[in-house]
Structures are given as structure tokens and as C-alpha cells.
Design a protein around this motif. Structure first.
Motif, mmCIF file in Angstrom:
data_model
loop_
_atom_site.group_PDB
_atom_site.id
_atom_site.type_symbol
_atom_site.label_atom_id
_atom_site.label_comp_id
_atom_site.label_asym_id
_atom_site.label_seq_id
_atom_site.Cartn_x
_atom_site.Cartn_y
_atom_site.Cartn_z
ATOM 1 N N SER A 1 -82.092 11.574 -10.175
ATOM 2 C CA SER A 1 -82.329 10.593 -11.234
ATOM 3 C C SER A 1 -81.888 9.191 -10.811
ATOM 4 C CB SER A 1 -81.583 10.997 -12.513
ATOM 5 O OG SER A 1 -80.187 11.071 -12.261
ATOM 6 N N MET A 2 -81.356 9.063 -9.594
ATOM 7 C CA MET A 2 -80.906 7.767 -9.075
ATOM 8 C C MET A 2 -82.044 7.120 -8.288
ATOM 9 S SD MET A 2 -78.901 5.262 -8.354
ATOM 10 C CE MET A 2 -77.382 5.768 -9.141
ATOM 11 N N PRO A 3 -82.542 5.957 -8.733
ATOM 12 C CA PRO A 3 -83.682 5.346 -8.052
ATOM 13 C C PRO A 3 -83.341 4.614 -6.755
ATOM 14 C CG PRO A 3 -83.035 4.052 -9.963
ATOM 15 C CD PRO A 3 -82.162 5.268 -9.964
ATOM 16 N N VAL A 4 -82.099 4.173 -6.626
ATOM 17 C CA VAL A 4 -81.688 3.269 -5.542
ATOM 18 C C VAL A 4 -81.018 4.048 -4.413
ATOM 19 C CG1 VAL A 4 -80.108 1.359 -5.022
ATOM 20 C CG2 VAL A 4 -81.448 1.321 -7.129
ATOM 21 N N LEU A 5 -81.278 3.636 -3.177
ATOM 22 C CA LEU A 5 -80.556 4.169 -2.016
ATOM 23 C C LEU A 5 -79.206 3.451 -1.968
ATOM 24 C CD1 LEU A 5 -83.450 4.217 0.624
ATOM 25 C CD2 LEU A 5 -82.724 6.067 -0.913
ATOM 26 N N VAL A 6 -78.226 4.022 -2.629
ATOM 27 C CA VAL A 6 -76.948 3.352 -2.895
ATOM 28 C C VAL A 6 -76.217 2.990 -1.605
ATOM 29 C CG1 VAL A 6 -74.694 3.579 -4.014
ATOM 30 C CG2 VAL A 6 -76.736 4.450 -5.140
ATOM 31 N N ASP A 7 -76.240 3.877 -0.618
ATOM 32 C CA ASP A 7 -75.518 3.602 0.633
ATOM 33 C C ASP A 7 -76.038 2.338 1.311
ATOM 34 O OD1 ASP A 7 -74.260 5.953 0.047
ATOM 35 O OD2 ASP A 7 -75.019 7.069 1.775
ATOM 36 N N ILE A 8 -77.359 2.200 1.333
ATOM 37 C CA ILE A 8 -77.962 1.027 1.967
ATOM 38 C C ILE A 8 -77.661 -0.227 1.162
ATOM 39 C CG2 ILE A 8 -80.168 -0.085 2.540
ATOM 40 C CD1 ILE A 8 -81.199 2.742 3.284
ATOM 41 N N LEU A 9 -77.799 -0.130 -0.161
ATOM 42 C CA LEU A 9 -77.538 -1.294 -1.017
ATOM 43 C C LEU A 9 -76.096 -1.758 -0.873
ATOM 44 C CD1 LEU A 9 -78.448 -3.310 -3.139
ATOM 45 C CD2 LEU A 9 -77.911 -1.609 -4.902
ATOM 46 N N ASP A 10 -75.155 -0.833 -0.857
ATOM 47 C CA ASP A 10 -73.740 -1.181 -0.702
ATOM 48 C C ASP A 10 -73.526 -1.965 0.598
ATOM 49 O OD1 ASP A 10 -70.899 -0.584 0.393
ATOM 50 O OD2 ASP A 10 -70.742 0.013 -1.699
ATOM 51 N N ASP A 11 -74.048 -1.438 1.699
ATOM 52 C CA ASP A 11 -73.898 -2.125 2.996
ATOM 53 C C ASP A 11 -74.491 -3.526 2.956
ATOM 54 O OD1 ASP A 11 -72.643 0.087 4.068
ATOM 55 O OD2 ASP A 11 -74.419 0.811 5.137
ATOM 56 N N GLN A 12 -75.679 -3.629 2.383
ATOM 57 C CA GLN A 12 -76.376 -4.919 2.364
ATOM 58 C C GLN A 12 -75.695 -5.952 1.475
ATOM 59 O OE1 GLN A 12 -78.162 -5.109 5.203
ATOM 60 N NE2 GLN A 12 -79.521 -6.372 3.972
ATOM 61 N N LEU A 13 -75.209 -5.531 0.323
ATOM 62 C CA LEU A 13 -74.521 -6.480 -0.568
ATOM 63 C C LEU A 13 -73.299 -7.063 0.132
ATOM 64 C CD1 LEU A 13 -74.700 -4.791 -4.096
ATOM 65 C CD2 LEU A 13 -76.219 -6.514 -3.104
ATOM 66 N N ARG A 14 -72.599 -6.224 0.871
ATOM 67 C CA ARG A 14 -71.413 -6.706 1.593
ATOM 68 C C ARG A 14 -71.804 -7.625 2.755
ATOM 69 N NH1 ARG A 14 -67.001 -3.601 -0.020
ATOM 70 N NH2 ARG A 14 -67.574 -1.695 -1.132
ATOM 71 N N ARG A 15 -72.897 -7.290 3.422
ATOM 72 C CA ARG A 15 -73.322 -8.063 4.595
ATOM 73 C C ARG A 15 -73.919 -9.416 4.223
ATOM 74 N NH1 ARG A 15 -77.388 -8.970 8.048
ATOM 75 N NH2 ARG A 15 -78.991 -7.942 6.808
ATOM 76 N N MET A 16 -74.682 -9.443 3.116
ATOM 77 C CA MET A 16 -75.432 -10.663 2.772
ATOM 78 C C MET A 16 -74.659 -11.647 1.906
ATOM 79 S SD MET A 16 -79.310 -9.439 1.830
ATOM 80 C CE MET A 16 -78.750 -9.028 0.187
ATOM 81 N N ASN A 17 -73.600 -11.180 1.269
ATOM 82 C CA ASN A 17 -72.927 -12.015 0.276
ATOM 83 C C ASN A 17 -71.489 -12.321 0.665
ATOM 84 O OD1 ASN A 17 -74.878 -12.139 -2.183
ATOM 85 N ND2 ASN A 17 -74.922 -9.995 -1.542
ATOM 86 N N ALA A 18 -71.085 -13.541 0.379
ATOM 87 C CA ALA A 18 -69.707 -13.961 0.592
ATOM 88 C C ALA A 18 -69.403 -15.095 -0.391
ATOM 89 C CB ALA A 18 -69.489 -14.423 2.025
ATOM 90 N N ILE A 19 -68.138 -15.308 -0.618
ATOM 91 C CA ILE A 19 -67.689 -16.374 -1.513
ATOM 92 C C ILE A 19 -67.092 -17.479 -0.655
ATOM 93 C CG2 ILE A 19 -66.046 -16.970 -3.328
ATOM 94 C CD1 ILE A 19 -66.176 -13.948 -4.153
ATOM 95 N N THR A 20 -67.527 -18.703 -0.880
ATOM 96 C CA THR A 20 -66.928 -19.854 -0.207
ATOM 97 C C THR A 20 -66.068 -20.596 -1.232
ATOM 98 O OG1 THR A 20 -68.832 -20.048 1.258
ATOM 99 C CG2 THR A 20 -67.385 -21.962 1.096
ATOM 100 N N PHE A 21 -64.808 -20.722 -0.926
ATOM 101 C CA PHE A 21 -63.864 -21.358 -1.858
ATOM 102 C C PHE A 21 -62.870 -22.191 -1.066
ATOM 103 C CE2 PHE A 21 -59.959 -21.188 -4.523
ATOM 104 C CZ PHE A 21 -60.459 -21.817 -5.651
ATOM 105 N N LYS A 22 -62.836 -23.478 -1.361
ATOM 106 C CA LYS A 22 -61.938 -24.417 -0.684
ATOM 107 C C LYS A 22 -62.046 -24.316 0.835
ATOM 108 C CE LYS A 22 -58.529 -24.945 -4.366
ATOM 109 N NZ LYS A 22 -57.101 -24.904 -4.739
ATOM 110 N N GLY A 23 -63.288 -24.254 1.311
ATOM 111 C CA GLY A 23 -63.542 -24.239 2.746
ATOM 112 C C GLY A 23 -63.308 -22.909 3.430
#
Length: 201
Positions: free
Chosen positions: A42-64
Motif C-alpha cells: 500500500s506504500m506508493p513511494v520507494l522510501v529508501d531511494i527518497l530518503d537518500d535523495q532528500l539527504r543528498r539534494m537538500n541542505a540548510i545554509t545559515f550564517k555562511g
């Protein structure tokens, strides 16, 4: 496999997979795809891949400085896109579309400051940063039932199912009509609409 199914696989299904792999989609066998969904049909998303990608593609920039999103925020981002309560095909599709195109805003504390930061599910500016997968015979559990439907081919961007393909033999009469009919059936409330709310194609 019945002879008619074999003919369909040889004439339509297999060539489609070969073409998609040539276009850059990595093939994920059905058993692996199910494991990547935590064994939940009943889970539509490939969770393992999404987890890896969210971590790889996203970051927070704060005070340089650059910071990773917290594990809790990554888990929340996955829940937000993978477990959207189904309301109706149109309403839920709109919610998913907004998440895929706009991303999500998540609060995180850095150096004592609590601020909202944007997280994206798909890198629209740099498509090469995304990962592309294809799986077939994608078993998905029907609503309020133990039975499943098996769309022939599903395409994923970052583990999110964005296209569903029904393969038909080119020599059969009304093959296109039959494929469209299956898509329409599968979107009904008592079928697998939770998979179709992601589909852009």
C-alpha cells in the motif's frame, strides 16, 4: 505465463524496459521495489531511494555554514509526500503536485535559532541531480482489500512514482482502448487511486 501474456511481454513490455534503461532509468526488480517500500504493497513511494535523495539534494545554509536536515525532518518530509490522506483523486493529486513542484518548509533549530527552511523533492533546476528508476509488475494493494493490481511499468523520480504505463500487444484490436480502460479502472475509489495521485503521465 500464458502465451498471450508472453507475446505482450516480448512485443511491448520488454522493449519498453530496454528503451527506458537506454534513456537512463535504472531497473528495479519487483521484489526489490517491494523491499524499498518496507514490504508494504500500500506504500506508493520507494522510501529508501527518497530518503537518500532528500539527504543528498537538500541542505540548510545559515550564517555562511551548511547544515544537514535533521533525521526527524527527513522522516517528516517522507511522511508528508508518501502518506497523504486520500480525499479524492483531484484534491489529493493537487496536494501532491504542490509538494513535488514547490517542496516543503520545515522548522529546524540551528545555533539556538528556530527557522523554517525549504526542502525540495525534485531538483527542477538541475535534473541530473535526480535519480530515475523503473520497475515493472508493480503490485499495489486495492483499497479496503487484500487483492492487488499490477501496473505493467512504473517510472520514478527520486523514488516518487510519476508515470504509469500499461503495455499492450500492437497486433491486438483495440489495444490502446484496453490500456486506457485499465488506467481509468485503476483510478476508481475502490481500486488503487493512491498510486495515481502521483502520476504526471
Amino acid at each position: 505465463m500464458e502465451s498471450s501474456d508472453y507475446c505482450e511481454f516480448i512485443s511491448s513490455h520488454a522493449p519498453a524496459l530496454v528503451l527506458l534503461e537506454q534513456l537512463g532509468y535504472e531497473y528495479v526488480p519487483p521484489s526489490t521495489a517491494l523491499a524499498m517500500r518496507g514490504g508494504r504493497k500500500s506504500m506508493p513511494v520507494l522510501v529508501d531511494i527518497l530518503d537518500d535523495q532528500l539527504r543528498r539534494m537538500n541542505a540548510i545554509t545559515f550564517k555562511g555554514q551548511t547544515y544537514a536536515f535533521s533525521d526527524a525532518n527527513i522522516a517528516r518530509a517522507i511522511r508528508e509526500v508518501a502518506q497523504v490522506p486520500f480525499d479524492s483523486l483531484i484534491t489529493t493529486s493537487e496536494q501532491i503536485y504542490d509538494l513535488l513542484t514547490l517542496g516543503i518548509s520545515l522548522e529546524q533549530t540551528i545555533d539556538g535559532y528556530v527557522k523554517s527552511h525549504s526542502l525540495k523533492y525534485i531538483d527542477w533546476d538541475h535534473p541530473e541531480n535526480n535519480v530515475y528508476h523503473v520497475s515493472d509488475e508493480y503490485e499495489f494493494e486495492r483499497r479496503h482489500s487484500d487483492s492487488v493490481r499490477r501496473p505493467d511499468i512504473v517510472l520514478f523520480i527520486n523514488g516518487i512514482p510519476v508515470a504509469i504505463i500499461e503495455c499492450k500487444r500492437p497486433d491486438k484490436r483495440e489495444a490502446i482502448k484496453k490500456g486506457i480502460s485499465q488506467h481509468i479502472r485503476n483510478q476508481r475509489v475502490n481500486e488503487i487511486p493512491e498510486l495515481y495521485v502521483y502520476s504526471q503521465v
